[in-house]
Design an enzyme around this catalytic site. Structure first.
Site, mmCIF file in Angstrom:
data_model
loop_
_atom_site.group_PDB
_atom_site.id
_atom_site.type_symbol
_atom_site.label_atom_id
_atom_site.label_comp_id
_atom_site.label_asym_id
_atom_site.label_seq_id
_atom_site.Cartn_x
_atom_site.Cartn_y
_atom_site.Cartn_z
ATOM 1 N N HIS A 170 0.836 -1.324 -0.123
ATOM 2 C CA HIS A 170 0.062 0.019 -0.169
ATOM 3 C C HIS A 170 0.832 1.272 0.002
ATOM 4 O O HIS A 170 1.699 1.377 0.840
ATOM 5 C CB HIS A 170 -0.731 0.202 1.147
ATOM 6 C CG HIS A 170 -2.099 -1.177 1.196
ATOM 7 N ND1 HIS A 170 -2.274 -2.028 2.186
ATOM 8 C CD2 HIS A 170 -2.781 -1.480 0.147
ATOM 9 C CE1 HIS A 170 -3.301 -2.733 1.786
ATOM 10 N NE2 HIS A 170 -3.786 -2.444 0.341
ATOM 11 N N GLU A 178 1.718 3.954 3.029
ATOM 12 C CA GLU A 178 2.239 3.215 4.485
ATOM 13 C C GLU A 178 3.687 3.196 4.440
ATOM 14 O O GLU A 178 4.523 2.194 4.284
ATOM 15 C CB GLU A 178 1.655 1.816 4.576
ATOM 16 C CG GLU A 178 0.009 1.870 4.500
ATOM 17 C CD GLU A 178 -0.477 0.433 4.318
ATOM 18 O OE1 GLU A 178 0.471 -0.520 4.225
ATOM 19 O OE2 GLU A 178 -1.654 0.511 4.371
ATOM 20 N N ARG A 189 -3.443 4.853 -1.774
ATOM 21 C CA ARG A 189 -3.195 3.323 -1.343
ATOM 22 C C ARG A 189 -2.954 2.346 -2.477
ATOM 23 O O ARG A 189 -2.107 1.604 -2.426
ATOM 24 C CB ARG A 189 -4.420 2.956 -0.638
ATOM 25 C CG ARG A 189 -4.656 1.672 -0.502
ATOM 26 C CD ARG A 189 -6.011 1.428 0.545
ATOM 27 N NE ARG A 189 -6.469 -0.011 0.782
ATOM 28 C CZ ARG A 189 -6.294 -0.756 1.486
ATOM 29 N NH1 ARG A 189 -5.603 -0.073 2.800
ATOM 30 N NH2 ARG A 189 -6.844 -1.931 1.638
ATOM 31 N N HIS A 236 2.972 -3.744 6.713
ATOM 32 C CA HIS A 236 1.999 -2.705 6.340
ATOM 33 C C HIS A 236 1.954 -1.694 7.592
ATOM 34 O O HIS A 236 2.604 -1.929 8.578
ATOM 35 C CB HIS A 236 0.377 -3.168 6.373
ATOM 36 C CG HIS A 236 0.224 -3.867 5.148
ATOM 37 N ND1 HIS A 236 -0.731 -3.509 4.111
ATOM 38 C CD2 HIS A 236 0.623 -5.220 4.705
ATOM 39 C CE1 HIS A 236 -0.638 -4.423 3.098
ATOM 40 N NE2 HIS A 236 0.124 -5.515 3.601
ATOM 41 N N GLU A 275 1.115 -5.027 10.997
ATOM 42 C CA GLU A 275 0.676 -3.400 11.137
ATOM 43 C C GLU A 275 1.551 -2.800 11.933
ATOM 44 O O GLU A 275 1.269 -2.806 13.035
ATOM 45 C CB GLU A 275 -0.669 -3.363 11.295
ATOM 46 C CG GLU A 275 -1.570 -4.184 10.398
ATOM 47 C CD GLU A 275 -2.389 -3.278 9.220
ATOM 48 O OE1 GLU A 275 -1.626 -2.147 8.862
ATOM 49 O OE2 GLU A 275 -2.882 -3.792 8.397
HETATM 50 N N1 ARG Z 1 -4.806 -3.596 6.551
HETATM 51 C C1 ARG Z 1 -4.425 -4.687 5.607
HETATM 52 C C2 ARG Z 1 -5.596 -4.485 4.425
HETATM 53 O O1 ARG Z 1 -6.742 -4.102 4.379
HETATM 54 C C3 ARG Z 1 -4.744 -6.165 6.533
HETATM 55 C C4 ARG Z 1 -4.119 -7.316 5.805
HETATM 56 C C5 ARG Z 1 -4.254 -8.381 6.614
HETATM 57 N N2 ARG Z 1 -4.329 -9.289 5.781
HETATM 58 C C6 ARG Z 1 -5.199 -9.836 4.735
HETATM 59 N N3 ARG Z 1 -5.285 -10.579 3.825
HETATM 60 N N4 ARG Z 1 -6.331 -8.841 4.617
HETATM 61 O O2 ARG Z 1 -5.033 -4.973 3.502
HETATM 62 ZN ZN ZN Z 2 -1.792 -1.851 4.043
#
Ligand code: ARG
Ligand code: ZN
Length: 422
Positions: free
Chosen positions: A182, A185, A240, A310, A384
């Site tokens: 992303h 970040e 993002r 992330h 995160e």
């Molecule tokens: N904040 C991340 C997202 O929204 C979370 C990642 C966790 N893993 C996942 N496969 N969503 O992408």
């Molecule tokens: Zn992210």
């Protein structure tokens, strides 16, 4: 007398602006908690219809009662948004009153300023700087570090993976770390650089990194989404997704962490190109996710540990995020994450939540961690990093060392456990 006052105000305009007397002339981050379903709808509308950027949660469809929403509101829409909130008796808190100053702080490059004590790794770097760093660092460590070109982005930028390999033991296993899925970040690519630097400087000095590198090769992808990252430096700090064009839509970009083949585009992702969680036209439709998936497919017999970095919110997640079902080795993953989080707390007095993604934050299908897990990489984690929302994506550079050290000790704890288990 009057003219003196005017003169004083004029001379101190900058100070007045900075101290917040004229706060509404700056972009702000608001923290909003809706308490009723009606308020939820208002906040959803505000975040989707006005020129704002949702920091938390990732998409307005996740907004629910009693959970905190972090919203970036540019100065131009601030008054409208605050009026709307007030009209529906929704209270808000200003998390950051002047984001412009913070953005300036994050992009300032102090390298030429002799008074600045911060090193290269304690600053954020533009994409060009990172490419330059990849080149130079590999040249300086020809026997231990190499670059592998695994593909290119939709705007044709190269995707380089660094391979850290300290010896030629037969049947050596490996771990994978990616950063910068992303774009906004920024602490994430900063971590990948930090990790490489730590490995190169402390091999044979620090016990843990030495035993990790003795037993494993490490593949590091410092920026999975170079187009998006570049765009956050030049045009929109809050971007993002990647930067690919979408057929039949004027909206740009796919959420790369919804584009992998793991319950692709089910609840928690969106088929709508204009959303922040757009899953793309089909699984691996994006060159960035395809390059990563291809590389991991062809290295799945050696890669035992997958890690994705992330920010923000301070969490350590593991599969599944794409379903509420438990992973087959859930208790193993839980124990490893727990140990990592405990180490972080002990060494850095900072706490991270941990657990299976879907139950800890929200259903989010199409993620790289779940996909890697289903491929057979049974140890798969998403970090995160800092913070909890005070600065969010605009984490000041002075926080880089601690944020990275926290992740580093977490990664090391997990990697050592993987070595022990296999
Ligand atoms: N904040 C991340 C997202 O929204 C979370 C990642 C966790 N893993 C996942 N496969 N969503 O992408
Ligand atoms: Zn992210």
């Amino acid at each position: 007398m009057k003219s003196l006052l005017v003169l004083w105000v004029f001379m101190n305009l900058d100070v007045l602006l900075k101290t917040g007397l004229c706060q509404d002339t700056h972009d702000q981050i608001l923290s909003i908690t809706p308490h009723t379903q009606e308020q939820v709808e208002v906040v959803k509308n505000v975040s989707s219809q006005y020129e704002t950027a949702l920091w938390q949660p990732a998409s307005h469809q996740y907004i629910k009662e009693e959970s905190e929403v972090h919203l970036f509101v540019p100065a131009t829409t601030l008054e409208t948004v605050k009026d709307l909130l007030q009209r529906h008796s929704i209270t808000h808190e200003v998390l950051l009153a002047n984001t412009n100053e913070l953005i300036e702080m994050q992009t300032r490059n102090d390298s030429t300023d002799p008074r600045s004590g911060s090193t290269f790794y304690e600053r954020y770097h533009s994409l060009d700087d990172i490419y330059y760093w990849i080149n130079r660092t590999t040249q300086e460590h020809p026997t231990t570090l190499s670059t592998i070109l695994i593909g290119s982005s939709s705007e044709k930028r190269p995707l380089y993976v660094l391979k850290l390999s300290l010896n030629d033991r037969p049947n050596k296993k490996a771990m994978w770390i990616d950063c910068g899925i992303h774009a906004r970040e920024w602490i994430s690519p900063a971590f990948c650089l930090w990790f490489v630097q730590h490995s190169l400087s402390f091999y044979n000095i620090n016990h843990d990194i030495t035993s990790i590198l003795d037993n494993m090769d490490v593949y590091i992808l410092p920026v999975m989404n170079p187009d998006g990252y570049h765009y956050t430096w030049t045009t929109n700090r809050m971007w993002r997704k990647n930067r690919s064009t979408n057929k039949g839509s004027n909206c740009i970009g796919v959420d790369l962490n919804r584009n992998f083949d793991a319950n692709w585009c089910t609840e928690g992702a969106s088929p709508e190109p204009c959303t922040e969680i757009y899953c793309g036209a089909f699984p691996e439709s994006e060159p960035e996710s395809q390059a990563v998936a291809d590389f991991l497919r062809s290295h799945k017999d050696t890669v035992q540990l997958y890690i994705s970095i992330h920010s923000y919110s301070q969490m350590l997640l593991f599969p599944y995020s794409c379903t509420l079902e438990e992973a087959e080795n859930h208790s193993d993953l839980l124990e490893m994450a727990g140990a990592a989080v405990q180490k972080i707390r002990r060494y850095y007095r900072n706490s991270y939540r941990y657990g299976a993604g879907a139950k800890t934050i929200y259903l989010a299908p199409g993620g790289s961690d779940d996909w890697a897990y289903n491929l057979g990489i049974k140890y798969s984690f998403t970090f995160e990093l800092q913070d909890r929302g005070r600065y969010g994506f605009l984490l000041p550079p002075s926080f880089i060392p601690q944020a990275c050290n926290e992740a580093l000790i977490g990664v090391k704890t997990i990697a050592l456990k993987v070595i022990e288990k296999t």
